[in-house]
Design a protein around this motif. Structure first.
Motif, short mmCIF file in Angstrom:
data_model
loop_
_atom_site.label_atom_id
_atom_site.label_comp_id
_atom_site.label_asym_id
_atom_site.label_seq_id
_atom_site.Cartn_x
_atom_site.Cartn_y
_atom_site.Cartn_z
N PRO A 319 0.77 -1.24 0.00
CA PRO A 319 0.00 0.00 0.00
C PRO A 319 0.81 1.30 0.00
CG PRO A 319 0.08 -0.86 2.21
CD PRO A 319 0.77 -1.87 1.35
N SER A 320 2.16 1.21 0.10
CA SER A 320 2.92 2.44 0.30
C SER A 320 2.80 3.43 -0.85
CB SER A 320 4.40 2.11 0.55
OG SER A 320 5.02 1.56 -0.60
N ASN A 321 2.48 2.96 -2.07
CA ASN A 321 2.38 3.86 -3.22
C ASN A 321 1.00 4.50 -3.38
OD1 ASN A 321 5.07 2.89 -4.18
ND2 ASN A 321 4.41 3.83 -6.09
N TYR A 322 0.05 4.16 -2.53
CA TYR A 322 -1.27 4.77 -2.69
C TYR A 322 -1.17 6.29 -2.53
CZ TYR A 322 -3.44 0.16 -2.41
OH TYR A 322 -3.81 -1.15 -2.65
N ASP A 323 -1.78 6.99 -3.46
CA ASP A 323 -1.77 8.45 -3.45
C ASP A 323 -2.91 8.95 -2.56
OD1 ASP A 323 -1.29 11.10 -3.96
OD2 ASP A 323 -2.18 11.08 -5.99
N ILE A 324 -2.69 8.86 -1.26
CA ILE A 324 -3.65 9.34 -0.27
C ILE A 324 -2.90 10.28 0.67
CG2 ILE A 324 -5.19 7.34 -0.42
CD1 ILE A 324 -3.83 6.17 2.04
N PRO A 325 -3.59 11.23 1.29
CA PRO A 325 -2.88 12.23 2.10
C PRO A 325 -2.40 11.73 3.45
CG PRO A 325 -5.24 12.63 2.16
CD PRO A 325 -5.03 11.54 1.15
N ASN A 326 -2.96 10.62 3.94
CA ASN A 326 -2.69 10.21 5.33
C ASN A 326 -1.81 8.97 5.42
OD1 ASN A 326 -4.90 8.80 4.22
ND2 ASN A 326 -5.73 8.31 6.24
N ASN A 327 -0.75 8.92 4.59
CA ASN A 327 0.22 7.84 4.71
C ASN A 327 1.64 8.39 4.58
OD1 ASN A 327 0.23 8.34 1.95
ND2 ASN A 327 0.39 6.19 1.37
N ILE A 328 2.60 7.61 5.08
CA ILE A 328 4.02 7.90 4.93
C ILE A 328 4.70 6.62 4.48
CG2 ILE A 328 6.17 8.48 6.12
CD1 ILE A 328 4.63 10.26 7.99
N ALA A 329 5.43 6.66 3.37
CA ALA A 329 6.15 5.51 2.85
C ALA A 329 7.59 5.56 3.33
CB ALA A 329 6.11 5.51 1.32
N VAL A 330 8.11 4.40 3.78
CA VAL A 330 9.38 4.36 4.51
C VAL A 330 10.39 3.42 3.86
CG1 VAL A 330 10.45 3.98 6.76
CG2 VAL A 330 8.06 4.75 6.64
N ALA A 331 11.57 3.95 3.57
CA ALA A 331 12.71 3.15 3.12
C ALA A 331 13.61 2.85 4.32
CB ALA A 331 13.49 3.91 2.05
N ALA A 332 14.60 1.98 4.12
CA ALA A 332 15.50 1.59 5.20
C ALA A 332 16.91 2.09 4.95
CB ALA A 332 15.52 0.06 5.35
#
Length: 433
Positions: A319-332
């Motif tokens: 789900p990290s690529n969903y274009d929604i305002p209430n998410n944060i996508a995280v790399a390591a």
């Protein structure tokens, strides 16, 4: 990190959402009857982020009607907003765990405005990196600097760990677990009327019951990074020394789940008022139902970018690529502030990086283990989100996200990997105005 690289799905099932003016058809069971199907489950997420109020359902199809055939027919049905398979997800093999007791020397204060708890050891480089074990000094989240300001609260806003469950009896987690005060433990009654019996510490969305005990290990490890009890002279310390962690188990102890279980999990966290969700899973194709469920929630959803090393700007990860305002996508990142070799990335679709290599945390049964992955980076960010929410309990998802991204360190070597070269900084998140 859960994956669905083959887009496998449960045969004979469909996830469907009706358009707003068709909701009464769903409530009467009329829609399922049109296709000879039965309603296995229904989902309600409120109206935030939804275009209309159609009902979302999981359908069991009749013999002789395949999932592909049903979806093709439903796409022609004017009452249907969308229909999709009930996708299957599994845990991949590339996040290996190594049992390890905390054995590093106690961490040392190296600045004037720090709080160093007695369970912060040199093993926890992601919290406090002084260059130990070949690392780079300050390639960390500045946790002691943040703890000098705030260490969390047990009555803080809820952090939901949507994962393999959590060992809620672990000595380093027990006092930081959410308790559903509306339930009487063990009485076999749904006391609070939320549809789940004896959900004292959370929800098992895979089995649809009130016991989210972790029989796998992945979720307990994530929970320990978020909220291992701090300054208790034992084990590890989480980003939050004190917290309010809800365990939400989305898949079996063998490591499988499906869209329906994920939807039930999001529905539960929304209904029960979670402010933050931690999602160390993903992969496979897009699910309109999952996207809509996340968007409909008022929570901030922290999501792993994936462990396949590719660029999510070109090969999307959900789900990290969903274009929604209430998410944060995280790399390591590793202990030298470099992108981990396995970590997926993308300056357009990955918001921030966080420590995710050789991360020591809790394991079920009372022990500890070392793991690597964007699954381990994600709870660092979820933990900081929880710490911000604890210090600023009225903050919205948008405001918490703003503090995390603007308070991040801008690392030159990450500027071609994640947005603005962001690497998590807990102190920066607490102090950004």
């Amino acid at each position: 990190m859960i994956s669905n690289t083959s887009n496998a799905f449960r045969p004979g099932e469909v996830i469907v959402r009706l358009k707003g003016d068709s909701a009464s058809l769903a409530s009467e069971g009329g829609f399922a009857a049109k296709y000879g199907a039965t309603v296995a489950d229904t989902f309600e997420f409120g109206t935030q982020g939804l275009l209309d109020k159609g009902q979302m359902m999981q359908l069991k199809l009749p013999a002789g009607l395949t999932t592909e055939q049903a979806i093709a027919k439903m796409k022609q049905d004017p009452s249907v907003a969308y229909a999709e398979p009930n996708f299957i997800y599994t845990l991949p093999k590339n996040e290996q765990a190594e049992a390890k007791q905390p054995a590093g020397a106690p961490a040392q204060q190296d600045g004037p405005a720090q709080f160093v708890p007695n369970d912060l050891t040199e093993d926890l480089w992601g919290m406090h990196n002084t260059g130990q074990n070949g690392g780079k000094a300050d390639a960390d989240i500045d946790a002691p600097e943040a703890w000098a300001i705030h260490t969390g609260r047990n009555d803080a806003p809820i952090i939901a760990v949507i994962d393999t469950g959590v060992d809620y009896n672990h000595a380093d987690l027990k006092s930081n677990m959410w308790v559903n005060t509306g339930e009487i433990p063990g009485d076999g009654i749904d006391n609070d009327g939320n549809g789940v019996i004896d959900d004292v510490h959370g929800y098992n969305a895979f089995a649809d019951n009130g016991d989210p005990m972790d029989g796998h290990g992945h979720g307990t490890h994530c929970a320990g990074t978020i909220a291992g009890v701090g300054d208790n002279g034992e084990g590890v310390v989480g980003v939050n020394h004190r917290a309010n962690v809800m365990a939400v188990k989305i898949f079996s102890d063998e490591g499988s789940t499906d869209s329906a279980a994920i939807l039930r999990a999001i529905e539960y966290t929304t209904k029960m008022g979670a402010t933050i969700t931690s999602n160390s899973w993903g992969g496979g194709g897009a699910s309109e139902a999952q996207k809509e469920a996340f968007a409909a929630s008022s929570a901030l959803h922290i999501m792993a970018a994936g462990n396949n090393g590719w660029n999510n700007d070109f090969f999307p990860n959900y789900p990290s690529n969903y274009d929604i305002p209430n998410n944060i996508a995280v790399a390591a990142t590793d202990r030298n502030d470099k992108k981990a070799s396995f970590s997926q990335y993308g300056v357009k679709n990955v918001d921030i990086a966080a420590p995710g290599v050789d991360i020591l945390s809790a394991k079920p049964g009372g022990g500890y283990q070392m793991m690597s992955g964007t699954s381990m980076a994600t709870p660092h960010v979820a933990g900081v989100a929880g710490l911000v929410a604890s210090m600023y309990p009225q903050a919205t998802a948008a405001e918490i996200k703003e503090k995390i991204l603007n308070g991040a360190d801008k690392i030159e070597g990450l500027k071609t990997k994640v947005a603005d070269g962001n690497r998590l900084n807990a102190h920066g998140a607490l102090t950004w105005q």
